[in-house]
Every structure is written in structure tokens, then in C-alpha cells.
Design an enzyme around this catalytic site. Structure first.
Site, PDB file in Angstrom:
ATOM      1  N   CYS A   4       0.826  -1.209   0.000  1.00 44.95           N
ATOM      2  CA  CYS A   4       0.000   0.000   0.000  1.00 44.95           C
ATOM      3  C   CYS A   4       0.857   1.255   0.000  1.00 44.95           C
ATOM      4  CB  CYS A   4      -0.948   0.014   1.186  1.00 44.95           C
ATOM      5  SG  CYS A   4      -2.150  -1.303   1.098  1.00 44.95           S
ATOM      6  N   HIS A   5       1.775   1.321   0.942  1.00 45.04           N
ATOM      7  CA  HIS A   5       2.557   2.547   1.064  1.00 45.04           C
ATOM      8  C   HIS A   5       4.046   2.264   1.184  1.00 45.04           C
ATOM      9  CE1 HIS A   5      -1.536   3.254   2.558  1.00 45.04           C
ATOM     10  NE2 HIS A   5      -1.462   4.263   1.746  1.00 45.04           N
TER      11      HIS A   5
END
Lengths: 423, 182
Positions: free
Chosen positions: B146-147
Site C-alpha cells: 500500500c505505502h
């Protein structure tokens, strides 16, 4: 006439009877009939009316969709597919509602841009602007919760990421997230409350829109020149002039809307949301809906969890104080040669963030996002406060009627007041 | 009449009026709080949700170097049977290089078995790295897509936005080949 009745001048006796007791007809005539409106609006002034229409479209389609939707983790996804396949015109209602959210944000972003470019946030319209920011925040909350309801993979993981933002709050963060979830992960209690709030918030938005419009009708509208109307020669009655102009914009708006709904209904969505939610598998590349991407990019640009969350919310919070950050008394950017360029670069930074927010969190997008984030904030916190003092604005026209009439025809005495003082 | 009702000393009258306003205000605040609390509290986990289930995991099918994912409280739990090399790598790192310093020994009960809540401490995604084909990040543990947080073979955060190491849940060995999470 009995005392305590409103003196109505409505011709129809039945309507007059009503209007004398509840002067709604007089009110509408005053606020939307004869309401004096600057005569020099361009088409950017359509977007408030378009946003209002869009809200009504969303409420109408949403109320009907709720009749067919089941807010339960084991049934939500299937109930949405049933709407698409079995419910009469369900596909139409859902595509209008889903793309209506995108249209709403397109319209509202242009509406906000109009406010930024023509200085509509400046005195005396500060509170009007702040109510608008409240509406924007409520819209984002509503759109986010609405996107969770189909309970696809993007719904689930979007909900997980966004609710986890609150875990960045020191000390009480984890408790707040548990409270938001009603459990230890995004699950059935979360879906239930999001449905409840998703149904409630549009009516809250409607209430704040009422206050927004009420405040607008005290200060009157701004206009592309950003100077105040000096008399009747500078204004037109709202009806028929701007009801007609808004109608033209409305037709164009519905054409764009219809093209989206009928030809590209899934273009702005994400294919992964047609996979049922799975709490064990995060999609390899999760992205929020496109209208959140600029803020998502700001979140990811900051290498610190709390810092990223604060900057993301700060990007919207800064709009609340914008009326006091912009120190220039000149409203319209037409007369601010330097600020105008700075604002267009700000628009570029916003669009760059929108682009980077949809890309994986790798280089070069991280660095680009950081530069754009820096400029996003610098425009509000450094450039605008300084330019109010340093910039030399162009001379303002003497009145709205002068440039519109190209100097033709004498104006009534008193309309020709002194040119507005410069900063 | 009006004179007799007027307070003789204005200051006394003001003080008494202030007192009554404060008492009324305080009672109203307590009353509103008492009424609002059930609404807020009802949004916290209900009793059936709180009735924590425990999850039993049989370790026999997990070969060295592989991992399984089980569900516990609606979240994934990673159970990894680490290779000797992975353990060694995790123990060689100086604590000064860790954003959230913790020794590998403090994170396991038996050296080879690493048990973690499989939820990224950044924003709650499930990191990749359980399957042999998954990307495991720069430190051979897990990678959150995701990040972009990288975790090492002890589940400690090494790079990226996550603030803390992957959480070690409460668990106990019920036998040599079985653990109970929760």
C-alpha cells in the site's frame, strides 16, 4: 387584512392566501426572482447551481438504491450485483449514483477553483467560504462511506486504510479506531454504521448548503471583476437572466454526465471493487477514488505516519483560514499578475498530486509528490501572505457596467464613484 | 414592590445569580453527558464481538522457510517457520539501525517460530511475503504494497512509513507442535 398576516402581492387568490400566512412565494421571488445579481457572470458561476442539482440527483437515486441494498458483510456485495442484474433499471440508478459522485466532485472542484481565482473567499464572504469548506468535508466523508457499501476489495481496504488514519493520533488513536469499527477490524458493525451515516450525511449537507446560500444572499455574489456592484446598472435580476444561463450550463452538465453513465460507467471506478471483500488479501495496488488522490498523495509524500495524516487534513484545514492568509484586498486574479501565475502553478501542483496519488509509492512519484505538496502549502502559507504586501496590482475598472458596456452610454450620477484604492 | 425585590447590595445579588447559573449549567452538562454517553458507547465493540475467540494453530504442516496465515479477531495472523539463516540475519542487526528497536529474542518464544499480527502498522494493509512468490521487501521479511513499508525476518519495520514493528499477539505453546493465539 387581519393583523399578523404578510402583505402579499401575489395575484392568484389561493396562492395569496397561502403567501399571506407563509410568505414562501414572496421569499422565492425576492431571492431567486428579482435578486440583484452582478451582470458580468461568466460560465464558472454555473457551478453552484450545478452542485445543488447534483446533490438532488444523488439523494433521489440513493433513496431508491437503499430500498434494494442489504448492509451486511455476507449480502452487501450480492445485493449490489442484484441491483445491477435483476432490479428494474437498477443498473441505471447505480451507475447514475456512482458516477454522480464523480460529477459532484468535478463540479465542486471547479466551484472551489472559481472561488480561488476570483477571490470569492475574501471579505465579506469569509463565512460563506468556510461553510463551503464544511460542505466539501461532509461530501468527502459521505463519498468515502458510500464507496465502502458495495463491499468489494477496494471498499474494504479503502475503509481499512482511511479508518486507520485515526490510529496516528497519540495515546487515544487505537481506541478511536476500535470505536469507529465497532470491533477489531473493519467488519459488519462498520458496514452497518457506514450505511446509516451515508444515508444521514447528505441531509446534513443539504442543511449546510441552505446556510451557504443564506450567507450568499446576504453578501451577494462575487463576480469576475471582483469589484462590488455600485448600483442597479451593475446588476440584473436573477430571473430570467441567470436562471437561463444556469440552464445552458445544466444541459452541458447533463450531457457529460450521460456520456459517463451510458458509455464509460466504470471508467472512474476500480476493477478490483468487483471482487468481493477479502480481509486476508490486500490488493497489490490500492487507491482511493480519484477525487481523493491529491490528498492521498500528500499522505504518502510524508515519510512519517502522524505527519502524513496531519498534512493531509491540513491541506483542507488551510482552506478555512485562507480568507486571512490572503492579505491582498484585490479579489479577482485578473488584476493580480503575480498571484495569478502562482495560483495556476498551485493548480498544476494539485493536478500533479492527483496523478501521483494514483501511482505506486515508488520513485520518482514520491519525490514529485513531495515537491508538489511543498508548493501546495507554500502557496497558502507563504506566497499569498507575502504577495498581498509585495505585489503591485493592475488598475481596477471603475464599475462592473463600464467594461461590460465598453464605456458606452452615460451612467447615472453616483454610479461613477472613484476607482477602488489599490493595495 | 419593585424596590423591595431589588437586591440591597447589587454584588450579593450578582453572586447568587451567578451561583444559580453555574449550578444549572453544571446540571445540564452532566445531564447531556449522561444522555450522550450511551449513544457513543453503543458504537464500541458489542459483547459478542468482545467475546474473544482464540485460534489454535497446528505447526506440523509448516515446513522450514514457509508460513501460514490464520484468522484471529477478524485479522490475519502470520505464523512463519524461519530458517536458521533468517534467524541469524535478524539477530545480527544492531539495534541502533532499527526505527523501533527490539531484539529478535524479545519477539519470539521459540527461535524458529515467528508469530505476528499480519496488519501493517501504518494504515492496516496486509503485507505481502507469506507465499514463496510474494515480494518480501529489501529485508527478506514482508513488504506492504500500500505505502511501501519493508519489514525484516523478525517482522520489524526497517524502511517506509510504518511507525512500529508488526505486532506480536498474545500466544502460548500448548504443545511442541501447537500454539493458541489469543
Amino acid at each position: 387584512m387581519a393583523t399578523g398576516l404578510h402583505k402579499s402581492d401575489v395575484a392568484n387568490p389561493v396562492l395569496r392566501w397561502i403567501d399571506a400566512r407563509l410568505p414562501v412565494i414572496t421569499l422565492m421571488q425576492k431571492e431567486y426572482g428579482t435578486f440583484p445579481t452582478p451582470r458580468n457572470f461568466n460560465y464558472l458561476w454555473n457551478f453552484g447551481a450545478l452542485a445543488m442539482v447534483n446533490l438532488l440527483v444523488m439523494i433521489a437515486t440513493g433513496v431508491v438504491l437503499a430500498m434494494h441494498y442489504t448492509p451486511h458483510v455476507s449480502m452487501a456485495f450480492d445485493s449490489v450485483e442484484r441491483i445491477m442484474r435483476d432490479v428494474n433499471y437498477g443498473w441505471l440508478l447505480r451507475y447514475v449514483h456512482a458516477n454522480g459522485a464523480s460529477m459532484f466532485f468535478i463540479v465542486v472542484y471547479i466551484h472551489i477553483w472559481r472561488g480561488l481565482y476570483y477571490g470569492s473567499y475574501k471579505a465579506p464572504r469569509e463565512l460563506l467560504w468556510m461553510l463551503g469548506v464544511v460542505i466539501f468535508l461532509l461530501m468527502m466523508a459521505t463519498a468515502f462511506m458510500g464507496y465502502v457499501l458495495p463491499w468489494g476489495q477496494m471498499s474494504f481496504w479503502g475503509a481499512t486504510v482511511i479508518t486507520n488514519l485515526f490510529s496516528a493520533i497519540p495515546l487515544v488513536g487505537e481506541s478511536i479506531v476500535t470505536w469507529l469499527w465497532g470491533g477489531f477490524s473493519v467488519d459488519n458493525p462498520t458496514l452497518n454504521r457506514f450505511f446509516s451515516l451515508h444515508y444521514l450525511l447528505p441531509f446534513v449537507i443539504f442543511g449546510v448548503v441552505f446556510l451557504h446560500v443564506a450567507a450568499l444572499h446576504i453578501t451577494g455574489s462575487n463576480n469576475p471583476l471582483g469589484i462590488d456592484p455600485k448600483g442597479p446598472q451593475d446588476t440584473l435580476p436573477f430571473h430570467p437572466y441567470y436562471t437561463a444561463k444556469d440552464s445552458v450550463g445544466l444541459v452541458v452538465y447533463f450531457i457529460v454526465f450521460a456520456v459517463l453513465v451510458f458509455f464509460f460507467p466504470n471508467m472512474l471506478g476500480h476493477a478490483d471493487n468487483y471482487i468481493p471483500a477479502n480481509p486476508l488479501v490486500t490488493p497489490p495496488h490500492i487507491v482511493p477514488e480519484w477525487y481523493f488522490l491529491p490528498f492521498y498523495a500528500i499522505l504518502r509524500a510524508i515519510p512519517d505516519k502522524l505527519g502524513g495524516v496531519l498534512m493531509m487534513f491540513g491541506a483542507i484545514a488551510v482552506l478555512f483560514v485562507l480568507p486571512w492568509l490572503d492579505t491582498s484586498p484585490i479579489r479577482s486574479m485578473r488584476f493580480r499578475p503575480v498571484a495569478r501565475v502562482a495560483l495556476f502553478i498551485w493548480l498544476l501542483s494539485f493536478l500533479v498530486l492527483l496523478y501521483c496519488g494514483g501511482k505506486p509509492p515508488d520513485e520518482p512519484f514520491v519525490t514529485i509528490s513531495r515537491i508538489a505538496t511543498l508548493y501546495y502549502f507554500a502557496y497558502f502559507l507563504v506566497i499569498l501572505p507575502l504577495l498581498g504586501r509585495l505585489e503591485r496590482p493592475l488598475p481596477l475598472p471603475e464599475s462592473i457596467a463600464m467594461p461590460v458596456l465598453r464605456g458606452g452610454g452615460p451612467l447615472p450620477a453616483g454610479a461613477m464613484s472613484k476607482p477602488m484604492e489599490k493595495a | 414592590m419593585a424596590d423591595s425585590m431589588a437586591p440591597t447590595a447589587p454584588q450579593d445579588g450578582e453572586t447568587r445569580r451567578d451561583f444559580l447559573q453555574l449550578v444549572t449549567g453544571a446540571f445540564a452538562a452532566v445531564g447531556v453527558g449522561a444522555v450522550v454517553w450511551p449513544f457513543i458507547s453503543s458504537m464500541n465493540p458489542a459483547r459478542d464481538v468482545l467475546a474473544l475467540s482464540t485460534t489454535e494453530v497446528d505447526l506440523t504442516p509448516i515446513a522450514t522457510g514457509s508460513a501460514v496465515t490464520v484468522m484471529w479477531r477478524g485479522k490475519p495472523v502470520f505464523v512463519r517457520n524461519r530458517t536458521a539463516e533468517e534467524i541469524q540475519v535478524a539477530r545480527q542487526v544492531p539495534l541502533s539501525q532499527l526505527p523501533d528497536p527490539a531484539t529478535d529474542q524479545s519477539r519470539v518464544k521459540k527461535d524458529q517460530w515467528l508469530v505476528l499480527v499480519g496488519v501493517c502498522t501504518h494504515l492496516g494493509c496486509v503485507p505481502l511475503g507469506q507465499k514463496p512468490t510474494d515480494p518480501r521487501g529489501d529485508y527478506g521479511g514482508w513488504f506492504c504494497p500500500c505505502h511501501g513499508s519493508h519489514y525484516d525476518t523478525s517482522g520489524r519495520i526497517r524502511k517506509g512509513p510504518a511507525p512500529t514493528n508488526l505486532l506480536v499477539p498474545e500466544y502460548a505453546f500448548t504443545s511442541d507442535t501447537q500454539i493458541r493465539v489469543g
